[in-house]
Design a protein around this motif. Structure first.
Motif, PDB file in Angstrom:
ATOM      1  N   GLY A  34       3.332  -7.554  11.198  1.00  0.00           N
ATOM      2  CA  GLY A  34       4.756  -7.834  11.189  1.00  0.00           C
ATOM      3  C   GLY A  34       5.153  -9.216  10.726  1.00  0.00           C
ATOM      4  O   GLY A  34       6.340  -9.524  10.674  1.00  0.00           O
ATOM      5  N   ARG A  35       4.187 -10.064  10.393  1.00  0.00           N
ATOM      6  CA  ARG A  35       4.537 -11.393   9.887  1.00  0.00           C
ATOM      7  C   ARG A  35       3.587 -11.771   8.759  1.00  0.00           C
ATOM      8  O   ARG A  35       2.456 -11.268   8.703  1.00  0.00           O
ATOM      9  CB  ARG A  35       4.491 -12.425  10.994  1.00  0.00           C
ATOM     10  N   PRO A  36       4.015 -12.629   7.865  1.00  0.00           N
ATOM     11  CA  PRO A  36       3.145 -13.035   6.754  1.00  0.00           C
ATOM     12  C   PRO A  36       1.820 -13.597   7.260  1.00  0.00           C
ATOM     13  O   PRO A  36       1.795 -14.453   8.150  1.00  0.00           O
ATOM     14  CB  PRO A  36       3.959 -14.115   6.042  1.00  0.00           C
ATOM     15  N   THR A  37       0.731 -13.077   6.685  1.00  0.00           N
ATOM     16  CA  THR A  37      -0.619 -13.520   7.044  1.00  0.00           C
ATOM     17  C   THR A  37      -1.379 -13.810   5.758  1.00  0.00           C
ATOM     18  O   THR A  37      -1.345 -13.024   4.817  1.00  0.00           O
ATOM     19  CB  THR A  37      -1.336 -12.421   7.861  1.00  0.00           C
ATOM     20  N   LYS A  38      -2.048 -14.951   5.745  1.00  0.00           N
ATOM     21  CA  LYS A  38      -2.774 -15.387   4.550  1.00  0.00           C
ATOM     22  C   LYS A  38      -4.024 -14.544   4.324  1.00  0.00           C
ATOM     23  O   LYS A  38      -4.749 -14.225   5.267  1.00  0.00           O
ATOM     24  CB  LYS A  38      -3.180 -16.846   4.685  1.00  0.00           C
ATOM     25  N   ILE A  39      -4.284 -14.197   3.068  1.00  0.00           N
ATOM     26  CA  ILE A  39      -5.530 -13.517   2.699  1.00  0.00           C
ATOM     27  C   ILE A  39      -6.570 -14.608   2.431  1.00  0.00           C
ATOM     28  O   ILE A  39      -6.614 -15.188   1.350  1.00  0.00           O
ATOM     29  CB  ILE A  39      -5.349 -12.606   1.477  1.00  0.00           C
ATOM     30  N   LYS A  40      -7.377 -14.885   3.427  1.00  0.00           N
ATOM     31  CA  LYS A  40      -8.334 -15.994   3.351  1.00  0.00           C
ATOM     32  C   LYS A  40      -9.418 -15.777   2.302  1.00  0.00           C
ATOM     33  O   LYS A  40      -9.904 -16.714   1.695  1.00  0.00           O
ATOM     34  CB  LYS A  40      -8.947 -16.237   4.724  1.00  0.00           C
ATOM     35  N   ALA A  59      -7.021  -1.756   8.576  1.00  0.00           N
ATOM     36  CA  ALA A  59      -5.980  -0.812   8.177  1.00  0.00           C
ATOM     37  C   ALA A  59      -4.812  -0.897   9.156  1.00  0.00           C
ATOM     38  O   ALA A  59      -4.129   0.077   9.421  1.00  0.00           O
ATOM     39  CB  ALA A  59      -6.549   0.604   8.122  1.00  0.00           C
ATOM     40  N   ALA A  60      -4.568  -2.091   9.693  1.00  0.00           N
ATOM     41  CA  ALA A  60      -3.503  -2.290  10.673  1.00  0.00           C
ATOM     42  C   ALA A  60      -2.244  -2.839  10.011  1.00  0.00           C
ATOM     43  O   ALA A  60      -2.311  -3.572   9.020  1.00  0.00           O
ATOM     44  CB  ALA A  60      -3.984  -3.267  11.756  1.00  0.00           C
ATOM     45  N   ASP A  61      -1.098  -2.491  10.591  1.00  0.00           N
ATOM     46  CA  ASP A  61       0.174  -3.064  10.152  1.00  0.00           C
ATOM     47  C   ASP A  61       0.239  -4.520  10.612  1.00  0.00           C
ATOM     48  O   ASP A  61      -0.439  -4.916  11.564  1.00  0.00           O
ATOM     49  CB  ASP A  61       1.348  -2.298  10.764  1.00  0.00           C
ATOM     50  N   VAL A  81       3.266 -15.380  -2.887  1.00  0.00           N
ATOM     51  CA  VAL A  81       2.364 -16.469  -3.251  1.00  0.00           C
ATOM     52  C   VAL A  81       3.110 -17.770  -2.997  1.00  0.00           C
ATOM     53  O   VAL A  81       4.269 -17.919  -3.393  1.00  0.00           O
ATOM     54  CB  VAL A  81       1.934 -16.381  -4.737  1.00  0.00           C
ATOM     55  N   THR A  82       2.438 -18.717  -2.338  1.00  0.00           N
ATOM     56  CA  THR A  82       3.043 -20.022  -2.099  1.00  0.00           C
ATOM     57  C   THR A  82       2.623 -21.002  -3.189  1.00  0.00           C
ATOM     58  O   THR A  82       1.709 -20.714  -3.969  1.00  0.00           O
ATOM     59  CB  THR A  82       2.658 -20.554  -0.708  1.00  0.00           C
ATOM     60  N   ASP A  83       3.297 -22.136  -3.240  1.00  0.00           N
ATOM     61  CA  ASP A  83       3.083 -23.086  -4.339  1.00  0.00           C
ATOM     62  C   ASP A  83       1.663 -23.636  -4.423  1.00  0.00           C
ATOM     63  O   ASP A  83       1.266 -24.153  -5.457  1.00  0.00           O
ATOM     64  CB  ASP A  83       4.102 -24.221  -4.297  1.00  0.00           C
ATOM     65  N   ASN A  84       0.862 -23.499  -3.380  1.00  0.00           N
ATOM     66  CA  ASN A  84      -0.534 -23.938  -3.448  1.00  0.00           C
ATOM     67  C   ASN A  84      -1.476 -22.821  -3.896  1.00  0.00           C
ATOM     68  O   ASN A  84      -2.684 -22.990  -3.927  1.00  0.00           O
ATOM     69  CB  ASN A  84      -0.983 -24.506  -2.095  1.00  0.00           C
ATOM     70  N   GLY A  85      -0.910 -21.632  -4.224  1.00  0.00           N
ATOM     71  CA  GLY A  85      -1.720 -20.524  -4.719  1.00  0.00           C
ATOM     72  C   GLY A  85      -2.273 -19.605  -3.651  1.00  0.00           C
ATOM     73  O   GLY A  85      -3.076 -18.728  -3.955  1.00  0.00           O
ATOM     74  N   SER A  86      -1.830 -19.761  -2.402  1.00  0.00           N
ATOM     75  CA  SER A  86      -2.275 -18.862  -1.333  1.00  0.00           C
ATOM     76  C   SER A  86      -1.443 -17.589  -1.354  1.00  0.00           C
ATOM     77  O   SER A  86      -0.253 -17.617  -1.652  1.00  0.00           O
ATOM     78  CB  SER A  86      -2.124 -19.531   0.033  1.00  0.00           C
ATOM     79  N   LEU A  87      -2.089 -16.460  -1.012  1.00  0.00           N
ATOM     80  CA  LEU A  87      -1.411 -15.170  -0.968  1.00  0.00           C
ATOM     81  C   LEU A  87      -1.205 -14.750   0.479  1.00  0.00           C
ATOM     82  O   LEU A  87      -2.140 -14.766   1.277  1.00  0.00           O
ATOM     83  CB  LEU A  87      -2.227 -14.105  -1.712  1.00  0.00           C
ATOM     84  N   TRP A  88       0.036 -14.374   0.795  1.00  0.00           N
ATOM     85  CA  TRP A  88       0.431 -13.943   2.129  1.00  0.00           C
ATOM     86  C   TRP A  88       0.940 -12.505   2.039  1.00  0.00           C
ATOM     87  O   TRP A  88       1.668 -12.170   1.108  1.00  0.00           O
ATOM     88  CB  TRP A  88       1.544 -14.838   2.656  1.00  0.00           C
ATOM     89  N   THR A  89       0.558 -11.644   2.982  1.00  0.00           N
ATOM     90  CA  THR A  89       1.007 -10.254   2.959  1.00  0.00           C
ATOM     91  C   THR A  89       1.461  -9.838   4.354  1.00  0.00           C
ATOM     92  O   THR A  89       1.027 -10.396   5.361  1.00  0.00           O
ATOM     93  CB  THR A  89      -0.113  -9.306   2.488  1.00  0.00           C
ATOM     94  N   TRP A  90       2.360  -8.812   4.373  1.00  0.00           N
ATOM     95  CA  TRP A  90       2.799  -8.256   5.641  1.00  0.00           C
ATOM     96  C   TRP A  90       3.413  -6.879   5.407  1.00  0.00           C
ATOM     97  O   TRP A  90       3.723  -6.509   4.292  1.00  0.00           O
ATOM     98  CB  TRP A  90       3.770  -9.184   6.366  1.00  0.00           C
ATOM     99  N   GLY A  91       3.519  -6.109   6.511  1.00  0.00           N
ATOM    100  CA  GLY A  91       4.100  -4.766   6.435  1.00  0.00           C
ATOM    101  C   GLY A  91       3.105  -3.695   6.821  1.00  0.00           C
ATOM    102  O   GLY A  91       2.236  -3.902   7.667  1.00  0.00           O
ATOM    103  N   ASP A  92       3.220  -2.537   6.174  1.00  0.00           N
ATOM    104  CA  ASP A  92       2.370  -1.375   6.419  1.00  0.00           C
ATOM    105  C   ASP A  92       0.976  -1.655   5.858  1.00  0.00           C
ATOM    106  O   ASP A  92       0.829  -1.980   4.691  1.00  0.00           O
ATOM    107  CB  ASP A  92       2.993  -0.165   5.716  1.00  0.00           C
ATOM    108  N   GLY A  93      -0.036  -1.514   6.703  1.00  0.00           N
ATOM    109  CA  GLY A  93      -1.401  -1.785   6.261  1.00  0.00           C
ATOM    110  C   GLY A  93      -2.331  -0.596   6.364  1.00  0.00           C
ATOM    111  O   GLY A  93      -3.545  -0.741   6.272  1.00  0.00           O
ATOM    112  N   ARG A  94      -1.784   0.603   6.527  1.00  0.00           N
ATOM    113  CA  ARG A  94      -2.614   1.778   6.849  1.00  0.00           C
ATOM    114  C   ARG A  94      -3.708   2.073   5.830  1.00  0.00           C
ATOM    115  O   ARG A  94      -4.688   2.726   6.150  1.00  0.00           O
ATOM    116  CB  ARG A  94      -1.752   2.996   7.075  1.00  0.00           C
TER     117      ARG A  94
END
Length: 129
Positions: free
Chosen positions: A54-60, A50-52, A28-41
């Motif tokens: 490799g870099r932080p991507t914001k959950i819009k 359900a894709a992996d 979570v960044t200081d503005n309250g946005s959530l970023w995720t990365w890694g295994d997405g199966r």
């Protein structure tokens, strides 16, 4: 990787919370946005697939709801609390751990509605049996 390296995709943002699952990460960044990365199966990244990744991507989807104030990762599922105490869970739900009345893996976010008089303030997750 055997030595620490900066996560370049988040280098212009200030991370204030971090949670790690078996093979995925949430920040979570200081503005309250959530970023995720890694295994997405199992959809645990919350990107709608359900894709992996490799870099932080914001959950819009969560950005459109409110700022994220708490997070937790299980092995293959994720949870976030948005401002006001609303809980959202997504990912592998074969054992009912998502709280959605379904026992399946979902690749999209699904809100868990709590009673208006109660608010969720902390999320914790563990290993799925």
């Amino acid at each position: 990787e055997h030595t620490p390296r900066r996560v370049e995709h988040l280098s212009k943002r200030r991370a204030v919370m971090l949670a790690c699952g078996a093979n995925h990460v949430m920040a979570v960044t200081d503005n309250g946005s959530l970023w995720t990365w890694g295994d997405g199966r199992y959809g645990q990244l919350g990107h709608g697939t359900a894709a992996d990744c490799g870099r932080p991507t914001k959950i819009k989807v969560l950005d459109e709801i409110d700022r994220v104030v708490g997070i937790a990762c299980g092995d293959d599922f994720s949870a976030a609390i948005v401002h006001g105490g609303r809980l959202y869970t997504w990912g592998q739900g074969w054992h009912g751990q998502l709280g959605h009345d379904r026992m399946e893996a979902k690749a999209d976010e699904k809100g868990v509605k709590n009673k208006p008089a109660k608010q969720v303030s902390t999320a914790k997750a563990g290993k799925t049996p």
